[in-house]
Each structure stands twice: as C-alpha cells, then as structure tokens.
Design an enzyme around this catalytic site. Structure first.
Site, PDB file in Angstrom:
ATOM      1  N   GLU A  49       0.822  -1.212   0.000  1.00  0.00           N
ATOM      2  CA  GLU A  49       0.000   0.000   0.000  1.00  0.00           C
ATOM      3  C   GLU A  49       0.855   1.261   0.000  1.00  0.00           C
ATOM      4  O   GLU A  49       0.523   2.251  -0.666  1.00  0.00           O
ATOM      5  CB  GLU A  49      -0.939   0.009   1.216  1.00  0.00           C
ATOM      6  CG  GLU A  49      -1.917  -1.149   1.275  1.00  0.00           C
ATOM      7  CD  GLU A  49      -3.051  -1.029   0.277  1.00  0.00           C
ATOM      8  OE1 GLU A  49      -3.087  -0.039  -0.464  1.00  0.00           O
ATOM      9  OE2 GLU A  49      -3.901  -1.931   0.241  1.00  0.00           O
ATOM     10  N   THR A  95      -1.322   0.810 -10.097  1.00  0.00           N
ATOM     11  CA  THR A  95      -2.541   0.115  -9.679  1.00  0.00           C
ATOM     12  C   THR A  95      -3.430   0.966  -8.780  1.00  0.00           C
ATOM     13  O   THR A  95      -4.528   0.553  -8.443  1.00  0.00           O
ATOM     14  CB  THR A  95      -2.191  -1.226  -9.001  1.00  0.00           C
ATOM     15  OG1 THR A  95      -3.357  -2.043  -8.939  1.00  0.00           O
ATOM     16  CG2 THR A  95      -1.644  -1.004  -7.606  1.00  0.00           C
ATOM     17  N   ASP A 124      -4.136 -10.157  -8.147  1.00  0.00           N
ATOM     18  CA  ASP A 124      -4.509  -9.273  -9.242  1.00  0.00           C
ATOM     19  C   ASP A 124      -3.398  -8.400  -9.814  1.00  0.00           C
ATOM     20  O   ASP A 124      -3.042  -8.491 -10.991  1.00  0.00           O
ATOM     21  CB  ASP A 124      -5.708  -8.409  -8.837  1.00  0.00           C
ATOM     22  CG  ASP A 124      -5.560  -7.764  -7.461  1.00  0.00           C
ATOM     23  OD1 ASP A 124      -4.471  -7.865  -6.859  1.00  0.00           O
ATOM     24  OD2 ASP A 124      -6.529  -7.138  -6.996  1.00  0.00           O
ATOM     25  N   GLU A 159     -18.505  -7.534  -3.122  1.00  0.00           N
ATOM     26  CA  GLU A 159     -17.131  -8.024  -2.994  1.00  0.00           C
ATOM     27  C   GLU A 159     -16.993  -9.444  -3.528  1.00  0.00           C
ATOM     28  O   GLU A 159     -16.044  -9.765  -4.212  1.00  0.00           O
ATOM     29  CB  GLU A 159     -16.682  -7.951  -1.534  1.00  0.00           C
ATOM     30  CG  GLU A 159     -16.562  -6.534  -0.987  1.00  0.00           C
ATOM     31  CD  GLU A 159     -15.353  -5.788  -1.533  1.00  0.00           C
ATOM     32  OE1 GLU A 159     -14.423  -5.527  -0.768  1.00  0.00           O
ATOM     33  OE2 GLU A 159     -15.338  -5.449  -2.739  1.00  0.00           O
ATOM     34  N   GLU A 200     -12.757  -0.835 -10.247  1.00  0.00           N
ATOM     35  CA  GLU A 200     -12.262  -1.763 -11.272  1.00  0.00           C
ATOM     36  C   GLU A 200     -13.115  -1.836 -12.534  1.00  0.00           C
ATOM     37  O   GLU A 200     -12.594  -1.820 -13.650  1.00  0.00           O
ATOM     38  CB  GLU A 200     -12.100  -3.170 -10.670  1.00  0.00           C
ATOM     39  CG  GLU A 200     -10.912  -3.346  -9.769  1.00  0.00           C
ATOM     40  CD  GLU A 200     -11.108  -2.685  -8.421  1.00  0.00           C
ATOM     41  OE1 GLU A 200     -10.098  -2.482  -7.725  1.00  0.00           O
ATOM     42  OE2 GLU A 200     -12.258  -2.361  -8.055  1.00  0.00           O
TER      43      GLU A 200
END
EC number: 3.2.1.-
Length: 503
Positions: free
Chosen positions: A45, A403, A186, A279, A300
């Site tokens: 993160e 990302t 991902d 989710e 997304e």
C-alpha cells in the site's frame, strides 16, 4: 493518514482540471512529510499510494504550473520524498528469495516477529514505481529488487503455470494455493503487462502471456474466471470478486478486445443487478456471498470501461459510466462525501470513504467521459524540456497508470540517462514519425554530451510517442514508434483476506 489521502488524490485534482488546488496541495507536501516514524506500514500500500502518488505528482508538477527546480524531472522535492518513502520499504526485500515481507516498520525495518507469509500481489506490484524511481534518480537498487521479486514468483509457479494466493517469502512454499485473477494476485498480473509497456520489456510480457494461457486453460468458464487449485487446476471457488473487474481492461492492453468485452458484459450484469459490484458473487447461484455483500465504491469495472471505450468506442461502456454515476449519487452520497455501501442488498451505508474512491473511481469516471483530457494525448502535442543530460520530451501521452491510478509518463524514464546513444535514437524516431505526417519544419537539435542541451523547436502538431522505445536498445532500421495502449489498473491486494477465511 491525512497526508496519505492528500498524496493519493493529488493527481486527480489536475486531471479533473482543478489546477489551483493541485498547486496548493503540492506546496503543502513540499513542506515535508515525515517518514521517520515508528509505524508498521503495508509495503504494498505504501508503494502504490505514497510512492506512486508522489512520482505522479512530481512528473505532473510543471504541467500544473508549479515552479520546478533546475534539473527537473531528474530532481525535485516530491521525487526526493518518493525516494525516501521507497527506501523505507527496501528492508522488506532482504529475504533469501528476494520476495518482500508484507509489512515493514518505517523507523526500524522488518519487525523480528513479522510473518513471512505475503500475498502474491504484495510481492509482484513494484516494478512500475520502482523502475521509474531508478530511472529518475540513477539508483538501480529499486528496479533491481522489483525485478528479483517478479522473477521469484515466476520461478515458483506450478507445473501447470499458475501461482497461488499467499507464499512464504523465506522458504518459497505456497501457503494459500488458490489460483485466480482476483484479490491477493490481481496486480501481479497487471504489473507484468504495465511493466512491459513502461520499460518495453519483452521478458515481462512473455511472462504474462504464458500466465494468460494457463489462466484461460484452467480458470476460464463461459467468460467467467473462477478460482482453482494451483497444482491440479480443479475448481476451488466458483466465485467472482469485484477486484477481478480490472481484467477486461488488462486484456484490452494486450489487444484481446473481443474476450475483454465478453467478460466485461458478464460483470456489468452483476452491476445492474445490485447497483454496484458486491465483494464476492456466487456465479452458479447468481447472488452475493454471505458477509461479502459490500461495495466500497471500488473502481475496477469503471476502469475497464474506460480502457475498453478508448479501444472500441462502444456506447455500452458509456452506459456503464452513466449507471455508475447515477448509482453512486443516489445510493452513497452523504453530507461530507460518499460512503461505502455496507450491503448492496438493501444499500445500507458504512461510516467510511476509501481514498481509492478519490484516487481511482472518480478519476476513471471522469476520463471515461472526457475524450479531450491531456491523459488521452495521442502524441499530437508534447513538451521539450532541458535536463542536465540534454533535451527531453514529456507529456506526449501513453501514460501508464499504476494500480492506484497514478499516471506515470513513460517518456520521463528517458530524461535522466547519461548515455547519449539512447537520446539520439529518440530524436531520430521523433523525426521519422513527424516526417510521416508533416515532412517539413521539424528540427530537434542533438544535445551536447553534458550540461544543458540546445533548445528545440516545438512544431504545432508534432507528434512524439516515445514510450515505444526499448530500454538500452541499439539503433535499428525499423520503426519502434507503435506505442502500446496506455496501461490499465487493478487493485488492492487484500492482505490477510485469504480464501481460507470463513468469517
């Protein structure tokens, strides 16, 4: 956390046209953000939000009218902050495998009792930011550790070509063996593609294409992607996760548009069913999964819509954008922001708003509906700046989003090289491309070997798509000017939220 939110949303301000607010926040950040604090931070993160956000803001500063120091983009306060933050993460990579721990203490390094189990995405999501840092600062350590981590995952894939969800970074033993394209995995796949585009790296792209074959062979069913056992390929969970909705956008980047559209339309049906993406979604049952019914305004599916719309101009993608705007406004808007949706079945709200809503969701929605935004530049406009290493082309388009949706100008990676051979090739390519369109009036003088380069004339409609240039490439007789589509974006690898979690 306030500084993190500022950094995470900073480039959104400029992309949405709020230049004065961008300038104000940059001025605040230039007063300094303290990274010497006794805090345990997610390596993943911190990289995608802090390092990525600072790099993007650094590269966009001049475009926003912020005064930049001599030598920019090879120097600057935001770049130094990004480097300082990234150095705080380097101790995590000091493992026998080269794969990083998931958490590091910003003051003390890796805690003695830190778990060696890290998710796949938490290992493979560094090459975009770290390679950019290495190219801008001249210190190869960042790109080196990112590449080593990518290669370690590649080395430890299963015999059928799949990777699991969590791995022990000390022993390289897979702890969670579910293979898929969603949470925990991902952005590893995303960064193989984006790293290949950013660096023009054939090895990274070939890795992804091999994975893509295995993913199609073992996880794809009727344009859905399920979770399977990484060694056997047997289905372990027939579930779609909202985080997987980045995949059609990623497919569009490698030119697989037909498959991307079919998968996108599957995901869009789920959106229309609930007014958002839960989710987890049980595909055979066609409904949400218990305790995974929330929608924290993730980007997304909107992100994929933006990429696919740029590739196809299919109006269906604008319909998704319209639905998203209407749904978010109607369901989640509150007095002081936009609240996450706790349960899509009855649209109950949670008392929180994730920073990725500002960094990504809003940004991708805006870019979907703003065809003239500078992010979509096709190379018909660019800037020439002078660096200590000579002249350099910037803002020609082909931005690669990390990302967390922080755009990186791939041209900037070629601004701070001491080697003139590469720079000369870029200039030759620019001449070649421009001559195909307008055979007159374009001249760009070759810079001297050191010090300030000579000024360049900037023609009104000159085009420069130099992100197609290969790293350290020799002069070649064929054109390298086909710039791959700008990159796409994936998401948070939910550290700790493994599929073994039955809560």
């Amino acid at each position: 956390s306030f500084s993190l939110t500022l950094i995470d949303a900073l480039d959104t301000l400029l992309i949405l046209g709020n230049v004065s607010e961008f300038q104000r926040v940059v001025n605040v950040l230039q007063e300094g953000v303290d990274f010497d604090i006794d805090v345990n931070a997610s390596v993943f993160e911190t990289n995608i939000r802090v390092v990525g956000g600072l790099l993007s803001a650094h590269l966009l500063s001049k475009k926003a009218g912020v005064a930049v120091e001599a030598g920019w983009p090879c120097s600057g306060p935001l770049l130094r902050m990004a480097e300082e933050a990234a150095r705080k993460l380097l101790p995590a990579f000091q493992t026998p495998t080269g794969m990083p721990y998931g958490t590091v203490n910003l003051l003390h390094g890796v805690n003695p009792g830190e778990t060696p189990v890290t998710c796949t995405a938490g290992i493979g999501t560094f090459i975009v930011e770290f390679a950019t840092l290495s190219h801008l600062t001249g210190d190869p350590v960042f790109e080196d550790v990112a590449r080593k981590a990518l290669k370690a995952l590649w080395k430890n894939r299963s015999d059928i070509g799949l990777v699991g969800n969590h791995i022990d970074v000390l022993t390289a033993k897979w702890v969670a063996q579910d293979a898929g394209i969603g949470a925990g995995v991902d952005s590893y796949f995303e960064y193989l593609v984006k790293g290949a585009i950013l660096l023009q790296d054939e090895e990274l792209m070939s890795m992804f294409l091999e994975y893509n074959k295995a993913i199609k062979n073992y996880t794809k069913f009727d344009d859905w992607y399920l979770w399977v056992q990484m060694y056997k390929g047997t289905v372990s969970m027939p579930i779609f996760q909202s985080l997987e909705a980045y995949w059609p956008g990623l497919q569009s980047l490698i030119g697989d548009v037909d498959n991307a559209m079919r998968t996108f339309l599957n995901y869009y049906t789920v959106w229309k069913q609930f007014g958002g993406l839960p989710e987890f979604y049980n595909i055979p049952q066609g409904y949400t999964v218990d305790k995974r019914e929330g929608y924290p305004l993730r980007p997304e599916l909107i992100e994929s819509a933006m990429y696919l719309y740029r590739a196809t101009r299919d109006p269906t993608l604008l319909e998704l954008g319209r639905d998203a705007v209407e749904s978010i406004e109607k369901i989640s808007k509150v007095d002081c922001g936009y609240a996450s949706i706790k349960d899509l079945r009855d649209h109950r709200l949670d008392n929180r708003m994730e920073s990725f809503f500002l960094a990504e969701t809003v940004k991708y929605l805006y870019l979907l509906f703003d065809p003239d935004n500078f992010i979509h530049n096709d190379g018909s406009a660019f800037d020439v700046v002078v660096t200590p290493y000579g002249e350099c082309v910037l803002n020609a388009g082909g931005y690669v989003f990390n990302t967390e949706a922080h755009p990186i100008d791939p041209a900037a990676l070629h601004c701070c090289r001491r080697s003139k051979e590469e720079q000369w090739e870029v200039e030759d390519l620019m001449r070649e491309f421009y001559s195909l369109k307008k055979p007159k009036k374009f001249t760009l003088k070759r810079a001297s070997n050191h010090g300030e380069g000579e000024s360049a004339k900037k023609p009104e409609n000159a085009s420069s798509e130099i992100s197609g240039e290969k790293k350290n490439s020799k002069k070649s007789s064929h054109s390298l000017l086909s710039c791959p589509s700008q990159s796409f974006n994936s998401r948070l690898a939910v550290l700790g939220q493994v599929f073994l979690d039955n809560t």
